[in-house]
Design an enzyme around this catalytic site. Structure first.
Site, PDB file in Angstrom:
ATOM      1  CE  LYS A 116      -4.112  -1.954   0.650  1.00 14.34           C
ATOM      2  NZ  LYS A 116      -5.298  -1.946  -0.063  1.00 14.34           N
TER       3      LYS A 116
ATOM      4  CE  LYS B 220     -10.511  -5.694  -2.904  1.00 11.51           C
ATOM      5  NZ  LYS B 220     -10.218  -4.330  -2.256  1.00 11.51           N
TER       6      LYS B 220
END
Length: 332
Positions: free
Chosen positions: A150, A246
């Site tokens: 990230k 997802k």
């Protein structure tokens, strides 16, 4: 026999804070649904996500809104017509899959016509932290097959370079979580190539991605926040090379399987990802991930304590939950 639906809020503290460009999490808050019929119980989990305007309370209210439908014998197709795609529908959809398999004494994989997945290479994620902490985390994961980091807007180049310096071997996904602008990406292409970034995940805000068309082919770019269901695929063509499926976005396994199949047919590479969740959220996602180009299902690894008999990591190889946990008969 009439079904009985139950829904509750479960909270799983994290072993360490999970930081992304959008904020920090210290616990995974999930909605757990159980559906019982003839003494057999199926279950599922959803993670309401504030980025999409979702809350625990809102998700529970959505599920209560379809109680009559589900307890009256409603199907997954009925559910899709009655609920919007999102975490609430995901929890109910996956519980229905699990219930159907248990009642039939078979597996969800067999019902869905997909290969069962016992283990697969899944990304190990490094959240945003101090340079020293990110380096330490990368060094500990330097031998895994796939690493994901990230990053934010200001420190991305330094964060990527620091991680790559101590973890040169793994394939690498970089995820700015919508914190960049198109001009940032253009300026950083050489840096991303130099560090052998295999996939750049949702670098710009979903509503600002038309400019990605000018960079098509420069580096593989994956749509995450920009993709929810099959209805989004037309808009993403020419901007993204990959899409991140997802279940909390698609509204369950039913749409996730259909979305993955259609995305592949249209020439997109498929990534299967997750929210920070328990293994109950991962078990159905593994059925979509069997032949995905990238897999990022390490959500339960962030928990201080997962649900019993859940998924396990072995050096970047994610092993499915134990038989009987979700979607498989206990004797499998």
């Amino acid at each position: 026999m009439r079904r009985i639906l139950a829904v509750r809020h479960d909270r799983f503290p994290l072993r360490t804070p999970f930081r992304i460009a959008r904020g920090v999490k210290t616990a995974a808050d999930v909605v757990t649904v159980t559906i019982e019929e003839s003494g057999v119980q199926g279950w599922g989990e959803g993670v309401p996500y504030p980025r999409y305007g979702e809350t625990i309370e809102g998700a529970i209210a959505e599920i209560e809104g379809v109680r009559g439908l589900i307890e009256g014998g409603g199907t997954r197709a009925d559910l899709a017509a009655a609920m919007r795609a999102g975490a609430a529908r995901n929890a109910v959809d996956c519980a229905l899959w699990d219930l159907e398999a248990r009642l039939a004494k078979t597996s969800v994989a067999a019902l869905a016509g997909v290969a069962p997945v016992g283990a697969l290479a899944s990304a190990i994620t490094i959240g945003i932290d101090t340079p020293a902490a990110m380096v330490a985390a990368a060094r500990a994961a330097a031998t895994v097959p796939l690493l994901k980091i990230k990053v934010d807007r200001a420190g991305a180049a330094e964060q990527i370079a620091a991680v790559r310096a101590v973890a040169p071997a793994p394939r690498l996904i970089v995820d700015p979580n919508e914190s960049w602008r198109v001009e940032d990406l253009a300026d950083r292409l050489a840096m991303l190539r130099a560090h052998r970034v295999d996939l750049l995940e949702q670098p710009v805000p979903a509503g600002e991605d038309p400019g990605l068309g000018a960079l098509a082919g420069a580096i593989p770019i994956c749509a995450d926040e920009a993709l929810h269901t099959r209805a989004d695929l037309d808009r993403l063509a020419g901007r993204y090379s990959h899409v991140n499926v997802k279940l909390d976005k698609t509204g369950g396994l039913t749409e996730a399987l259909a979305l993955a199949a259609e995305a592949k047919a249209r020439g997109f590479g498929v990534m299967v990802g997750c929210m920070v969740c328990s293994s109950l959220g991962i078990a159905p996602a593994m059925l979509v991930a069997g032949d995905a180009a990238f897999v990022d299902l390490d959500g339960p690894l962030w928990l201080a304590q997962d649900r019993p008999r859940g998924a396990r990591d072995d050096g970047g190889i994610l092993k499915a939950p134990e038989p009987g946990f979700w979607g498989t008969p206990a004797c499998a």
